[in-house]
Design a protein around this motif. Sequence first.
Motif, mmCIF file in Angstrom:
data_model
loop_
_atom_site.group_PDB
_atom_site.id
_atom_site.type_symbol
_atom_site.label_atom_id
_atom_site.label_comp_id
_atom_site.label_asym_id
_atom_site.label_seq_id
_atom_site.Cartn_x
_atom_site.Cartn_y
_atom_site.Cartn_z
ATOM 1 N N GLY A 119 0.432 2.710 8.700
ATOM 2 C CA GLY A 119 -0.512 3.386 7.807
ATOM 3 C C GLY A 119 -0.451 2.849 6.397
ATOM 4 O O GLY A 119 -1.448 2.842 5.673
ATOM 5 N N SER A 120 0.735 2.370 5.993
ATOM 6 C CA SER A 120 0.899 1.968 4.590
ATOM 7 C C SER A 120 0.417 0.542 4.321
ATOM 8 O O SER A 120 0.124 0.196 3.186
ATOM 9 N N CYS A 121 0.366 -0.284 5.350
ATOM 10 C CA CYS A 121 0.186 -1.725 5.116
ATOM 11 C C CYS A 121 -1.269 -2.072 4.779
ATOM 12 O O CYS A 121 -2.160 -1.930 5.616
ATOM 13 N N ARG A 179 1.208 -13.031 7.264
ATOM 14 C CA ARG A 179 0.189 -12.530 6.331
ATOM 15 C C ARG A 179 0.729 -11.477 5.363
ATOM 16 O O ARG A 179 -0.025 -10.808 4.668
ATOM 17 N N CYS A 180 2.051 -11.331 5.343
ATOM 18 C CA CYS A 180 2.650 -10.308 4.468
ATOM 19 C C CYS A 180 2.551 -10.753 3.000
ATOM 20 O O CYS A 180 2.856 -11.898 2.676
ATOM 21 N N THR A 181 2.141 -9.843 2.136
ATOM 22 C CA THR A 181 2.032 -10.175 0.711
ATOM 23 C C THR A 181 3.232 -9.648 -0.085
ATOM 24 O O THR A 181 3.206 -9.619 -1.307
ATOM 25 N N GLN A 182 4.250 -9.163 0.617
ATOM 26 C CA GLN A 182 5.465 -8.610 -0.014
ATOM 27 C C GLN A 182 5.147 -7.469 -0.977
ATOM 28 O O GLN A 182 5.736 -7.344 -2.040
ATOM 29 N N CYS A 183 4.170 -6.664 -0.596
ATOM 30 C CA CYS A 183 3.801 -5.555 -1.486
ATOM 31 C C CYS A 183 4.852 -4.444 -1.455
ATOM 32 O O CYS A 183 4.872 -3.577 -2.320
ATOM 33 N N LYS A 184 5.710 -4.442 -0.471
ATOM 34 C CA LYS A 184 6.837 -3.514 -0.316
ATOM 35 C C LYS A 184 6.433 -2.090 0.041
ATOM 36 O O LYS A 184 7.258 -1.183 -0.006
ATOM 37 N N ARG A 185 5.155 -1.898 0.342
ATOM 38 C CA ARG A 185 4.769 -0.512 0.655
ATOM 39 C C ARG A 185 5.490 -0.025 1.901
ATOM 40 O O ARG A 185 5.948 1.102 1.963
ATOM 41 N N CYS A 186 5.572 -0.871 2.914
ATOM 42 C CA CYS A 186 6.205 -0.417 4.162
ATOM 43 C C CYS A 186 7.683 -0.143 3.936
ATOM 44 O O CYS A 186 8.218 0.852 4.437
HETATM 45 S S1 SF4 Z 1 3.103 -3.241 3.752
HETATM 46 FE FE1 SF4 Z 1 4.892 -4.411 4.347
HETATM 47 S S2 SF4 Z 1 4.174 -5.830 5.950
HETATM 48 FE FE2 SF4 Z 1 2.359 -5.024 4.904
HETATM 49 S S3 SF4 Z 1 1.916 -6.567 3.335
HETATM 50 FE FE3 SF4 Z 1 3.181 -4.975 2.358
HETATM 51 S S4 SF4 Z 1 5.301 -5.724 2.572
HETATM 52 FE FE4 SF4 Z 1 4.034 -6.914 4.006
#
Ligand code: SF4
Length: 750
Positions: free
Chosen positions: A582-584, A543-550
């Motif tokens: 916390g970031s995801c 379910r990862c959207t590759q938002c890169k926050r983590c």
């Molecule tokens: S925070 Fe990390 S694990 Fe969560 S959706 Fe974004 S890239 Fe994927």
Amino acid sequence: MERIGFFLCTGCGIGDALNVEALGAVARELRAASVATHPSLCAPEGVETIRSALMSGEVNGVLIAACSHRAKVAEFQFDPTQAVLERVSLREQVVWSHPPTQEDTQLLAEDLLRMGLARLAKTTAPKPLLETIERSVLVVGGGLAGLEAARAAAAAGHPVVLVEVEERLGGYLAGLKEVVPDCPPYDAPHVNQLANLIAELSAHPEIRVLTSSRVRGITGQPGQFHVEVETPPGVESLVAGAIIQATGARPYDATKLAHLGYGRSPNVITSHELEAMLAAGNLRRPSDNRPPQRVVFIQCAGSRDPQHLPYCSTECCATTLKQMATIHRDSPGVETAVIYRDMRTPGQIERFYQAVQAQPGSLFTQGEVAGIDGNGNGPLTVRLGESLLGSGVTLTADLVVLATGMVPNSADGEAIRALRDAQVRAVKGESETQRAEARKVAEQLAAHEGTEILHLQYRQGPDLPALRYAFADSHFICFPYETRRTGIYAAGTVRAPMDPAQAAEDGWGAAMKALQCIAALSRGEAVHPRSGDLTIPDFFLQRCTQCKRCTEECPFGTLNEDEKGTPQLNPLRCRRCGICMGSCPERIISFPDYSVDAVASMIKAMGVPEDFEEKPRILALLCENDALPALDTAASERRQWNPWVRVIPVRCLGSVNIVWIADALSKGIDGILLIGCRYGDDYQCHYMRGSELAHTRLGNVQETLQRLALEPERIKVVEMAHDEYSRIPEVLDAFAADLEKLGPNPFKGF
Ligand code: SF4
Ligand code: SF4
């Protein structure tokens, strides 16, 4: 957990203050498999009750309602891979901090119980990660700190590879003939014994020394670092369990001190240049090669000066004393004078100071240098402003020595990474502004060119992050050697300004931490601060959207990214802070015993009376590192606070997922308080950036609340250190009073 055993202690005043029957009824309602009370659960018979319930298989999860989870840790220790444990703090959070036998006190206890059971229901036993862990230690830098680190690790039976960029070991200290005295009677310089140490280590069977060598790349994770070292014969590949960076410091660039005459007169030199003269037994004026008659030392040359080095380098005063003592002994008749702001001679060095002060021909004066006149072969005139000798005094000198400070040999990995990211963004731009930005970034990157030391293949940058003044990051309160890269430790003057005695001690300190790391990883456990933790985060990447926050927010560089931006976990780098959780935004990161779902269930389990007039409710998310201990300490002093507060401990404020705030508000909870560590350069946060990240995220939430016409004051973040525990009642009570003024959460009852 399917079979939860509820064990209630009635000791320490719990049984007198609370309705024990009613608490048992709450546990039964929530389907606890067994309910037991004991007058002293931490006593051997009490612990045995729990152990036998576990051994018989009657329960596989244990809820202990007694004292804080920080108390009686050894007593309530059961194999975490066999049974999960949750503790509810009825003693500190309820009976020690609230009036006994009151309705509000009982409601608080029942709520905490429900919350504990909710969390336990979502907890599973960890599966320790037992991997092959390399025992050897890589030490980068062969100065005193690196040598002592190598010696310490080898003495404990660990193989060591010591990489030094220069041809010879010893660093700065190798150029010294004599050193500041480090044993009684502290009245004269000592002969430098470094050569003996180098000889000992060079012959040590566990230590391999690679001189004229550089690290060219590091991949992997602690316990399994793969290192490429460029040596004179060629590139060598190594595996290391832990790394110690002891790359030292260099003298501040004196060409920036033209106002003190450097570069204008050849007879203005630095203390490092004088050191070379003294080591060679050749004290001369550079201009005419004649012996000087008077040498004037200027302390803090560029140090403690916001325009140059704003910090004290700590060893310059002692070095000047040593140089003066050498001059008086080897060149009788030469006068010396010191102009200082403060002579900093801590500990036994004060005795050395007194011994040098007593020598005929030495003069010490506190004062500011207004200027230095003279050039060529002529004498120099040092003009003083205000000084102990009076105002406007001048001193003539044949030689002026600038006691310059030290600058760490470090590279700021995160700054380099940020610039590389900015360059990628900037070169895509078409406009003149964007092209100008690209040029600026390129210039900034050029300034970092050649500074890289470790060449880490980490998403967060190629070297350790640096703090202000470029010293390698370390938590100066609690974890001086531990950096933000797990398994990599900083020692000596790359970590902080220090003298050789401290640098030697630092080498040992860092080595002990490196060995602890190897030992902990071999047991499948986390290193500090969650030492012993067997859990690792789980990423449900479907379910990862590759938002890169983590990957961006993990302070420890645990997560790399593939080309699409999907996080790649290096579990042995992980400190289990939960900041990624916390970031995801997708809430797909969790630990067996700490998850978005578990805390959300705790929030749901809170009883929220609809009648605000009587019973507002406050959710307090407290960092377990300082805020929670502060709460326990306040309770141990029997300080009292508002009974509407329900505390949920969190690993770090950075692990707080915004969905918890949304859940709490939509449930009708009237206010949410987050108490965590101080952040900024002198941070106290055990996870370095967690508290700061929470402030940023919560700031955004407050803006959203405003747009929804909800008062942003319903959410408050407070910074608090453990020793500020007396503020706890004041902070909780003041927040409750503010909420009373605001009135009920408009979502209450929906
Ligand atoms: S925070 Fe990390 S694990 Fe969560 S959706 Fe974004 S890239 Fe994927
Ligand atoms: S738990 Fe902390 S250290 Fe581990 S991956 Fe998440 S943010 Fe990084």
